[in-house]
Each structure stands twice: as C-alpha cells, then as structure tokens.
Design a protein around this motif. Structure first.
Motif, PDB file in Angstrom:
ATOM      1  N   SER A 131       0.871  -1.170   0.000  1.00  0.00           N
ATOM      2  CA  SER A 131       0.000   0.000   0.000  1.00  0.00           C
ATOM      3  C   SER A 131       0.911   1.223   0.000  1.00  0.00           C
ATOM      4  O   SER A 131       1.904   1.269   0.725  1.00  0.00           O
ATOM      5  CB  SER A 131      -0.885  -0.002   1.247  1.00  0.00           C
ATOM      6  N   LEU A 132       0.600   2.207  -0.832  1.00  0.00           N
ATOM      7  CA  LEU A 132       1.543   3.295  -1.085  1.00  0.00           C
ATOM      8  C   LEU A 132       1.008   4.648  -0.636  1.00  0.00           C
ATOM      9  O   LEU A 132      -0.137   4.997  -0.914  1.00  0.00           O
ATOM     10  CB  LEU A 132       1.875   3.353  -2.572  1.00  0.00           C
ATOM     11  N   ASN A 133       1.856   5.390   0.053  1.00  0.00           N
ATOM     12  CA  ASN A 133       1.612   6.809   0.312  1.00  0.00           C
ATOM     13  C   ASN A 133       2.610   7.591  -0.528  1.00  0.00           C
ATOM     14  O   ASN A 133       3.815   7.328  -0.459  1.00  0.00           O
ATOM     15  CB  ASN A 133       1.843   7.150   1.794  1.00  0.00           C
ATOM     16  N   THR A 134       2.137   8.527  -1.335  1.00  0.00           N
ATOM     17  CA  THR A 134       3.049   9.305  -2.174  1.00  0.00           C
ATOM     18  C   THR A 134       2.964  10.780  -1.823  1.00  0.00           C
ATOM     19  O   THR A 134       1.897  11.292  -1.494  1.00  0.00           O
ATOM     20  CB  THR A 134       2.725   9.124  -3.665  1.00  0.00           C
ATOM     21  N   GLU A 135       4.103  11.431  -1.890  1.00  0.00           N
ATOM     22  CA  GLU A 135       4.161  12.865  -1.557  1.00  0.00           C
ATOM     23  C   GLU A 135       5.289  13.523  -2.340  1.00  0.00           C
ATOM     24  O   GLU A 135       6.377  12.955  -2.474  1.00  0.00           O
ATOM     25  CB  GLU A 135       4.397  13.038  -0.060  1.00  0.00           C
ATOM     26  N   ILE A 136       5.031  14.698  -2.879  1.00  0.00           N
ATOM     27  CA  ILE A 136       6.070  15.475  -3.544  1.00  0.00           C
ATOM     28  C   ILE A 136       6.699  16.419  -2.525  1.00  0.00           C
ATOM     29  O   ILE A 136       6.033  17.300  -1.990  1.00  0.00           O
ATOM     30  CB  ILE A 136       5.504  16.284  -4.718  1.00  0.00           C
ATOM     31  N   VAL A 137       7.966  16.207  -2.227  1.00  0.00           N
ATOM     32  CA  VAL A 137       8.690  17.107  -1.322  1.00  0.00           C
ATOM     33  C   VAL A 137       9.053  18.380  -2.073  1.00  0.00           C
ATOM     34  O   VAL A 137       8.818  19.494  -1.609  1.00  0.00           O
ATOM     35  CB  VAL A 137       9.948  16.422  -0.762  1.00  0.00           C
ATOM     36  N   PHE A 138       9.645  18.214  -3.257  1.00  0.00           N
ATOM     37  CA  PHE A 138       9.854  19.283  -4.224  1.00  0.00           C
ATOM     38  C   PHE A 138      10.136  18.610  -5.562  1.00  0.00           C
ATOM     39  O   PHE A 138      10.283  17.387  -5.628  1.00  0.00           O
ATOM     40  CB  PHE A 138      10.991  20.247  -3.851  1.00  0.00           C
ATOM     41  N   ASN A 139      10.182  19.379  -6.611  1.00  0.00           N
ATOM     42  CA  ASN A 139      10.394  18.811  -7.943  1.00  0.00           C
ATOM     43  C   ASN A 139      11.494  19.617  -8.640  1.00  0.00           C
ATOM     44  O   ASN A 139      11.232  20.570  -9.353  1.00  0.00           O
ATOM     45  CB  ASN A 139       9.097  18.854  -8.749  1.00  0.00           C
ATOM     46  N   ILE A 140      12.744  19.215  -8.374  1.00  0.00           N
ATOM     47  CA  ILE A 140      13.885  19.943  -8.933  1.00  0.00           C
ATOM     48  C   ILE A 140      14.847  18.962  -9.594  1.00  0.00           C
ATOM     49  O   ILE A 140      14.831  17.765  -9.308  1.00  0.00           O
ATOM     50  CB  ILE A 140      14.634  20.751  -7.851  1.00  0.00           C
ATOM     51  N   LEU A 141      15.676  19.471 -10.485  1.00  0.00           N
ATOM     52  CA  LEU A 141      16.735  18.664 -11.057  1.00  0.00           C
ATOM     53  C   LEU A 141      17.827  18.472 -10.000  1.00  0.00           C
ATOM     54  O   LEU A 141      18.113  19.377  -9.204  1.00  0.00           O
ATOM     55  CB  LEU A 141      17.303  19.344 -12.300  1.00  0.00           C
ATOM     56  N   SER A 142      18.431  17.302  -9.987  1.00  0.00           N
ATOM     57  CA  SER A 142      19.319  16.983  -8.869  1.00  0.00           C
ATOM     58  C   SER A 142      20.563  17.860  -8.819  1.00  0.00           C
ATOM     59  O   SER A 142      21.167  18.028  -7.755  1.00  0.00           O
ATOM     60  CB  SER A 142      19.711  15.504  -8.908  1.00  0.00           C
ATOM     61  N   GLU A 143      20.953  18.438  -9.946  1.00  0.00           N
ATOM     62  CA  GLU A 143      22.113  19.336  -9.906  1.00  0.00           C
ATOM     63  C   GLU A 143      21.820  20.615  -9.124  1.00  0.00           C
ATOM     64  O   GLU A 143      22.733  21.361  -8.759  1.00  0.00           O
ATOM     65  CB  GLU A 143      22.600  19.689 -11.316  1.00  0.00           C
ATOM     66  N   ASN A 144      20.522  20.862  -8.861  1.00  0.00           N
ATOM     67  CA  ASN A 144      20.139  22.032  -8.068  1.00  0.00           C
ATOM     68  C   ASN A 144      19.923  21.691  -6.594  1.00  0.00           C
ATOM     69  O   ASN A 144      19.497  22.549  -5.817  1.00  0.00           O
ATOM     70  CB  ASN A 144      18.865  22.652  -8.645  1.00  0.00           C
ATOM     71  N   MET A 145      20.237  20.464  -6.198  1.00  0.00           N
ATOM     72  CA  MET A 145      20.068  20.037  -4.814  1.00  0.00           C
ATOM     73  C   MET A 145      21.136  20.684  -3.936  1.00  0.00           C
ATOM     74  O   MET A 145      22.315  20.724  -4.298  1.00  0.00           O
ATOM     75  CB  MET A 145      20.167  18.516  -4.730  1.00  0.00           C
ATOM     76  N   THR A 146      20.725  21.202  -2.785  1.00  0.00           N
ATOM     77  CA  THR A 146      21.628  21.877  -1.859  1.00  0.00           C
ATOM     78  C   THR A 146      21.532  21.242  -0.473  1.00  0.00           C
ATOM     79  O   THR A 146      20.597  20.477  -0.199  1.00  0.00           O
ATOM     80  CB  THR A 146      21.277  23.368  -1.738  1.00  0.00           C
ATOM     81  N   PRO A 147      22.468  21.565   0.431  1.00  0.00           N
ATOM     82  CA  PRO A 147      22.359  21.058   1.809  1.00  0.00           C
ATOM     83  C   PRO A 147      21.038  21.422   2.484  1.00  0.00           C
ATOM     84  O   PRO A 147      20.537  20.650   3.310  1.00  0.00           O
ATOM     85  CB  PRO A 147      23.555  21.713   2.513  1.00  0.00           C
ATOM     86  N   GLU A 148      20.452  22.551   2.128  1.00  0.00           N
ATOM     87  CA  GLU A 148      19.148  22.905   2.693  1.00  0.00           C
ATOM     88  C   GLU A 148      18.089  21.914   2.239  1.00  0.00           C
ATOM     89  O   GLU A 148      17.209  21.519   3.020  1.00  0.00           O
ATOM     90  CB  GLU A 148      18.756  24.324   2.285  1.00  0.00           C
TER      91      GLU A 148
END
Length: 284
Positions: A131-148
């Motif tokens: 059984s699945l719960n799905t949630e979008i935390v954010f939708n960004i390209l991974s090269e834009n991922m930061t420590p925050e």
C-alpha cells in the motif's frame, strides 16, 4: 491524461485498457498508459508484456481495444489501503529527477513533469507489493540540490517512517549518491529502510530503467535492511537491481543503466524478481 487529437483517436478506450496498436505492419499488444497533463496531444504510450513502455505517433497507427480494465470499487480500495490486515505501507517521496520526468516526443527533451503518483500509475505492479503513500517534497533537477534540500528531505523521511514500513526517495541520479550519503549521516541508527532510487532514462522511454528500479526499491523498503541505501540496476539488462550502502555508492557513468557501483565494497545485496539476496552484514 490524453487530450486533443490523441483523445479523439482513442475514443472510448481508457487508460488501463488492453489495446492492439498496428504500426508499419507490426502489431503491438499492451496496456494503455497514462500521460502527463504536460504531454503533447499527438502520442500514445502502451506498456508491453516485457515491461517496457513504447510511444507511438497517432498519425502513423491504428489502435484497437482488446479488453477493458476492470473497474475497482473506490470505497473498497480506500478501506483496503487503510486496513492493517492488508499490504504493508511504503511511503514514496518525490524530489524530481529523471525518474520523475517525461520525454517530449517532439523535441526529445526531458522535463521534470511527472508527479510521484503518476509514476506509481505508470508502474501498476507496485500495488501488488505494498500500500503506497506518495508525496512530492519538491520537484527539482538533482544538480540544483543543496544542503538545505538535504535537511528538508531528512525531516520528511522521519515523518514518513512514522507512518510506514519503509521509505523510498525518488531522486535525480547526478547527485543521488551525495544526498543519500548526507541523509545516512544525518539519520543514523534508523529502525526502517530508507531507499534512494533514480533512473538513467525517463519513465516513459522504452529503454527506461525506472520501472524495475522503483519496484526493487519498494521491495527493499519492506525488508529488514534498516539503513539508508540506494537501489539501481545491477547490470545493463533488466535482470535485477543492486542494493548499495549510501555511504559507499558512486555514479560511474552518465547514461548506462548500471552506472551506480559500490566503492571498495560489495553491495549489501541484490534484488532479482521478488527475492532479496544479501552479500554482507547490515543493520537490522
């Protein structure tokens, strides 16, 4: 969701129905797959029996209905998903990347447009596993991922662990290893699996690795591997996926489906079909 000319050509054929597509004298049987609302109006996508998706330009095909998808009782489905007597729950957190992307068939470009729930709809086998719960935390390209972003992911993972048997984090592959490693250091001694998963090729491409990677990740999320890991293709074929310890994994190639390797260590294990085999000790 199909629209425009594609919707007109499909007529009463609905997503999930089994169809026959005739293209250039060749016949393809499969399940009509959902399209993103951002998808163009001139293509249809079906899932073949081998698990691959294939897209067709509607100007070049004839499409026929083979059988209608069985309709489910929505109230019954909600009751089943909330019942502890049924399948265990896995939370899928979407952060973007290729596994959450679609290809623009007109330009060939890939755009981060699929929501996490759309990915699940594109891989119906997942509902047979958990059984699945799905949630979008954010939708960004991974090269834009930061420590925050890492801090936000860590907080959302903790929340998700409190309501599920395990957590899957869908992430772009370029920086997946960095994020997974950071989360492993931030969330030490966890009681449940936290599984990072990505794909080298977008979910609606025929050669996509998204389906097998996601199915394998959900299986690992239901295992007793209480660590932060990444689950990606073990080889160039669709035989299975490797389970890499988050602090040991590295992306070694820009496009190969088996680009992720454990460094100076064996993978924790592998997933082939519904079987998980381990190669070394791990936290439980």
């Amino acid at each position: 969701m199909y629209r425009g000319k594609a919707k007109h050509i499909l007529g009463d054929i609905a997503e999930g129905d089994r169809v026959k597509v005739i293209n250039g004298g060749k016949v393809y049987n499969g399940i009509l797959m959902p399209r993103s609302e951002l998808g163009d109006s001139r293509h249809v996508v079906i899932k073949l029996a081998n698990g691959y998706n294939i897209g067709f330009n509607i100007d070049n095909i004839k499409i026929e209905l083979i059988s209608v998808r069985e309709k489910e009782d929505k109230e019954k489905k909600v009751e089943e998903e909330s019942s502890p007597e049924n399948k265990p729950c896995v939370s899928i957190l979407g952060t973007g990347g290729t596994i959450a992307s679609k290809i623009d068939y007109m330009s060939g470009a890939v755009h981060p447009a699929f929501s996490t729930s759309e990915i699940v709809n594109a891989v119906p086998e997942l509902e047979d596993i958990a059984s699945l719960n799905t949630e979008i935390v954010f939708n960004i390209l991974s090269e834009n991922m930061t420590p925050e972003h890492w801090r936000i992911i860590a907080k959302e993972v903790v929340k998700a662990m409190n309501k599920s048997s395990g957590v899957v984090v869908a992430h772009g592959t370029d920086t997946l290893a960095y994020t997974a490693s950071a989360i492993a250091f931030m969330l030490s001694d966890i009681p449940k699996p936290v599984v990072f998963v990505g794909s080298q090729r977008s979910s609606d491409r025929p050669s996509s690795d998204a389906s097998l990677n996601l199915i394998s990740a959900v299986r690992v999320a239901l295992s007793d591997i209480a660590e932060v890991v990444s689950v990606m293709h073990a080889g160039s074929s669709d035989e299975g996926c490797a389970i890499h310890r988050a602090t040991k994994v590295r992306k070694m190639h820009s496009s190969r489906r088996d680009a992720f390797k454990s460094i100076d260590s064996l993978p924790i294990g592998e997933v082939i079909g519904d079987k998980i085999t381990t190669f070394q000790e791990y936290s439980r």
